[in-house]
Design an enzyme around this catalytic site. Structure first.
Site, PDB file in Angstrom:
ATOM      1  N   ASP A  12       0.852  -1.268  -0.063  1.00 10.29           N
ATOM      2  CA  ASP A  12       0.078   0.256  -0.026  1.00 10.29           C
ATOM      3  C   ASP A  12       1.088   1.112   0.013  1.00 10.29           C
ATOM      4  O   ASP A  12       2.011   0.947   0.248  1.00 10.29           O
ATOM      5  CB  ASP A  12      -0.905   0.127   1.341  1.00 10.29           C
ATOM      6  CG  ASP A  12      -1.794   1.166   1.146  1.00 10.29           C
ATOM      7  OD1 ASP A  12      -2.479   1.633   0.321  1.00 10.29           O
ATOM      8  OD2 ASP A  12      -2.083   1.852   2.301  1.00 10.29           O
ATOM      9  N   SER A  13       0.447   2.534  -0.081  1.00  7.91           N
ATOM     10  CA  SER A  13       0.960   3.652  -0.057  1.00  7.91           C
ATOM     11  C   SER A  13       1.579   3.733   1.294  1.00  7.91           C
ATOM     12  O   SER A  13       2.516   4.743   1.521  1.00  7.91           O
ATOM     13  CB  SER A  13       0.076   4.842  -0.439  1.00  7.91           C
ATOM     14  OG  SER A  13      -0.843   5.144   0.181  1.00  7.91           O
ATOM     15  N   TYR A  44      -0.899   8.180  -3.017  1.00 11.24           N
ATOM     16  CA  TYR A  44      -0.999   7.826  -3.965  1.00 11.24           C
ATOM     17  C   TYR A  44      -2.457   8.249  -4.638  1.00 11.24           C
ATOM     18  O   TYR A  44      -2.415   8.878  -5.985  1.00 11.24           O
ATOM     19  CB  TYR A  44      -1.062   6.358  -4.398  1.00 11.24           C
ATOM     20  CG  TYR A  44       0.013   5.658  -4.174  1.00 11.24           C
ATOM     21  CD1 TYR A  44       1.370   6.261  -3.853  1.00 11.24           C
ATOM     22  CD2 TYR A  44      -0.080   4.299  -4.577  1.00 11.24           C
ATOM     23  CE1 TYR A  44       2.292   5.428  -3.583  1.00 11.24           C
ATOM     24  CE2 TYR A  44       1.231   3.355  -4.212  1.00 11.24           C
ATOM     25  CZ  TYR A  44       2.218   3.964  -3.825  1.00 11.24           C
ATOM     26  OH  TYR A  44       3.503   3.189  -3.694  1.00 11.24           O
ATOM     27  N   GLY A  45      -3.663   8.602  -3.993  1.00  7.88           N
ATOM     28  CA  GLY A  45      -4.929   8.947  -4.473  1.00  7.88           C
ATOM     29  C   GLY A  45      -5.065  10.340  -4.985  1.00  7.88           C
ATOM     30  O   GLY A  45      -5.977  10.660  -5.692  1.00  7.88           O
ATOM     31  N   CYS A  75      -4.309  -1.530  -1.926  1.00 10.21           N
ATOM     32  CA  CYS A  75      -4.522  -0.350  -2.129  1.00 10.21           C
ATOM     33  C   CYS A  75      -5.864   0.045  -3.234  1.00 10.21           C
ATOM     34  O   CYS A  75      -5.480  -0.652  -4.218  1.00 10.21           O
ATOM     35  CB  CYS A  75      -3.188   0.365  -2.566  1.00 10.21           C
ATOM     36  SG  CYS A  75      -3.517   2.175  -3.437  1.00 10.21           S
ATOM     37  N   GLU A 155      -2.745   8.299   8.647  1.00 10.37           N
ATOM     38  CA  GLU A 155      -1.342   8.190   8.609  1.00 10.37           C
ATOM     39  C   GLU A 155      -1.092   8.692  10.042  1.00 10.37           C
ATOM     40  O   GLU A 155      -0.014   8.386  10.615  1.00 10.37           O
ATOM     41  CB  GLU A 155      -0.650   8.995   7.591  1.00 10.37           C
ATOM     42  CG  GLU A 155      -0.838   7.991   6.216  1.00 10.37           C
ATOM     43  CD  GLU A 155       0.154   6.916   6.150  1.00 10.37           C
ATOM     44  OE1 GLU A 155       1.202   6.929   6.578  1.00 10.37           O
ATOM     45  OE2 GLU A 155      -0.250   6.050   5.486  1.00 10.37           O
ATOM     46  N   CYS A 187     -11.025   3.019   0.203  1.00 11.07           N
ATOM     47  CA  CYS A 187      -9.513   3.246   0.538  1.00 11.07           C
ATOM     48  C   CYS A 187      -9.180   2.510   1.882  1.00 11.07           C
ATOM     49  O   CYS A 187      -9.958   2.259   2.762  1.00 11.07           O
ATOM     50  CB  CYS A 187      -9.449   4.744   0.735  1.00 11.07           C
ATOM     51  SG  CYS A 187      -7.665   5.108   1.497  1.00 11.07           S
ATOM     52  N   THR A 188      -8.109   1.577   1.814  1.00 13.88           N
ATOM     53  CA  THR A 188      -7.718   0.957   2.798  1.00 13.88           C
ATOM     54  C   THR A 188      -7.296   1.596   3.868  1.00 13.88           C
ATOM     55  O   THR A 188      -7.268   1.293   5.267  1.00 13.88           O
ATOM     56  CB  THR A 188      -6.445  -0.304   2.445  1.00 13.88           C
ATOM     57  OG1 THR A 188      -5.631   0.597   1.861  1.00 13.88           O
ATOM     58  CG2 THR A 188      -7.254  -1.101   1.434  1.00 13.88           C
ATOM     59  N   HIS A 189      -7.050   2.803   3.816  1.00  9.49           N
ATOM     60  CA  HIS A 189      -6.815   3.764   5.143  1.00  9.49           C
ATOM     61  C   HIS A 189      -8.007   4.023   6.059  1.00  9.49           C
ATOM     62  O   HIS A 189      -7.754   4.170   7.049  1.00  9.49           O
ATOM     63  CB  HIS A 189      -6.351   5.169   4.498  1.00  9.49           C
ATOM     64  CG  HIS A 189      -4.779   5.186   4.334  1.00  9.49           C
ATOM     65  ND1 HIS A 189      -4.364   4.477   3.143  1.00  9.49           N
ATOM     66  CD2 HIS A 189      -3.631   5.645   5.056  1.00  9.49           C
ATOM     67  CE1 HIS A 189      -3.104   4.585   3.139  1.00  9.49           C
ATOM     68  NE2 HIS A 189      -2.620   5.613   4.354  1.00  9.49           N
TER      69      HIS A 189
HETATM   70  N1  DGL Z   1      -4.900   3.493   0.975  1.00  8.43           N
HETATM   71  C1  DGL Z   1      -4.807   3.375  -0.285  1.00  8.43           C
HETATM   72  C2  DGL Z   1      -6.037   3.238  -1.301  1.00  8.43           C
HETATM   73  O1  DGL Z   1      -6.733   2.349  -0.887  1.00  8.43           O
HETATM   74  C3  DGL Z   1      -4.187   4.759  -0.836  1.00  8.43           C
HETATM   75  C4  DGL Z   1      -4.348   5.976  -0.237  1.00  8.43           C
HETATM   76  C5  DGL Z   1      -3.453   7.030  -0.676  1.00  8.43           C
HETATM   77  O2  DGL Z   1      -2.145   7.002  -0.745  1.00  8.43           O
HETATM   78  O3  DGL Z   1      -3.939   8.126  -1.137  1.00  8.43           O
HETATM   79  O4  DGL Z   1      -6.499   3.852  -2.066  1.00  8.43           O
END
Ligand code: DGL
Length: 277
Positions: A12-13, A44-45, A75, A155, A187-189
Site C-alpha cells: 500500500d502507499s 497515491y490517491g 490499495c 497516517e 480506501c484501505t486507510h
Molecule cells: N490506501 C490507499 C487506497 O486504498 C491509498 C491512499 C493514498 O495513498 O492516497 O486507495
C-alpha cells in the site's frame, strides 16, 4: 495444485494495507507476510494514473524478491488504476486487488439498492467501484465521494480525534442525503477511522471494508488451515520507520518488529548509480 507456502506479499502507499493485515492475522494467522508501505510517496490517491502505475510496478518488483505465494494490492487506488501492470509484473503469481471483493460484498448487502462509496480522488474518478457494483446488479444506485483528507489523518493515527469527526461530517453529508443503506470504505486507510465514520453515518448504514472482503477471499484461496499462532508480518517502508511503527502498533494493538527501510523507486536506484560513477 496446492498454493505455494511463500509469504503473502502486501503493499500500500502507507499504513492503509494494515487493515488487510489485521484481517489476515485473524483468518490465516500462521501464514508469513511481507508488507511494503510506500511512505516516502504517500498519498497515491491525488496522483495521476501514470504515476500510480509506475509506483505499483516498482512495489511489485520489490515484493517479488521474497518469492511470495501471492500478492495483495492492499490499495484501492492501485487496484482501480494499475491492476493489469501489477499482474504483468507478477507473472505466474496470483494477484488480489481490493475493488472486486468490496463491490461483491456491497452488492450482496444492500437492501434498498442505494450504495455509497468513499475513496481517494484517483479511485472515485476512475469509476471502478461504479462499474464493479453495477456489473453485479444494474439496479443499484451508486453515490461516490472523494475524501482525500482521511489519508493523512489515518497516517497520523488521529483515529477518533475531533478534527476527524468534523471532516467526516463534511464529507459524508452529501452521501447521507441519498438515503444509502451501505457504505463502501473504498480506501484501505479508511477502516482506521471506522468508528468515527460509523458514528457519522449512523448504525442503520452497513459499512463494507474492502480489506476484510479481500482477506476472506485469500482465506478461501489457501483453504482451511489448522489454527496456529500469529506470525508477525515482516514490514518494509520507504521512509520514517519509527513513525510507521507507532501508527501501526496503535492500529493493530500489538507490538511489531521494527520496520526496515527500503528503496524501491527507479529514481532512487538511478540516483545511487549516478553517485557511484
Ligand atoms: N490506501 C490507499 C487506497 O486504498 C491509498 C491512499 C493514498 O495513498 O492516497 O486507495
Amino acid at each position: 495444485m496446492a498454493p505455494s507456502r511463500g509469504p503473502i506479499g502486501i503493499f500500500d502507499s502507507g499504513v492503509g494495507g494494515l487493515t488487510v493485515v489485521r484481517r489476515l492475522l485473524e483468518l490465516c494467522p500462521g501464514h508469513p507476510m511481507v508488507y511494503f508501505g510506500d511512505t516516502a510517496r504517500v498519498p497515491y490517491g491525488t496522483k495521476s494514473p501514470e504515476t500510480i502505475q509506475r509506483y505499483a510496478v516498482e512495489n511489485t518488483e520489490f515484493l517479488l524478491q521474497f518469492e511470495p505465494s501471492l500478492i495483495v494490492v492492499a490499495c484501492n487506488s492501485v487496484s482501480a488504476l494499475a491492476l493489469d501492470p501489477v499482474r504483468e509484473t507478477a507473472g505466474q503469481i496470483p494477484v488480489f486487488g481490493v475493488i472486486e471483493p468490496g463491490a461483491e460484498l456491497a452488492a450482496s448487502l444492500t437492501k434498498n439498492k442505494r450504495v455509497g462509496v468513499i475513496g481517494t480522488s484517483a479511485t472515485v474518478s476512475s469509476g471502478a467501484y461504479d462499474r464493479a457494483i453495477l456489473a453485479r446488479d444494474p439496479a443499484i444506485h451508486v453515490y461516490s465521494k472523494a475524501c482525500p483528507l482521511f489519508v493523512p489523518f489515518a497516517e497520523e493515527g488521529l483515529f477518533d480525534h475531533r478534527a476527524t469527526e468534523l471532516i467526516a461530517k463534511e464529507y459524508l453529508h452529501s452521501l447521507l442525503v441519498h438515503d444509502i443503506d451501505t457504505l463502501v470504505l473504498g480506501c484501505t486507510h479508511y477502516p482506521l477511522l471506522k468508528e468515527v465514520i460509523q458514528k457519522t453515518v449512523g448504525h442503520k448504514v452497513t459499512i463494507v471494508d474492502s480489506g476484510q472482503a479481500v482477506a476472506a477471499q485469500i482465506h478461501r484461496h489457501f483453504g482451511d488451515s489448522p489454527s496456529q499462532d500469529a506470525v508477525l508480518p515482516d514490514i518494509y517502508v520507504s521512509d520514517l520507520p519509527s513513525r510507521f511503527q507507532r501508527t501501526a502498533e496503535l492500529f493493530l494493538g500489538m507490538q511489531l518488529n521494527e520496520p526496515k527501510k527500503a528503496s524501491v523507486s527507479s529514481e532512487a536506484v538511478g540516483d545511487k548509480k549516478q553517485k557511484r560513477s
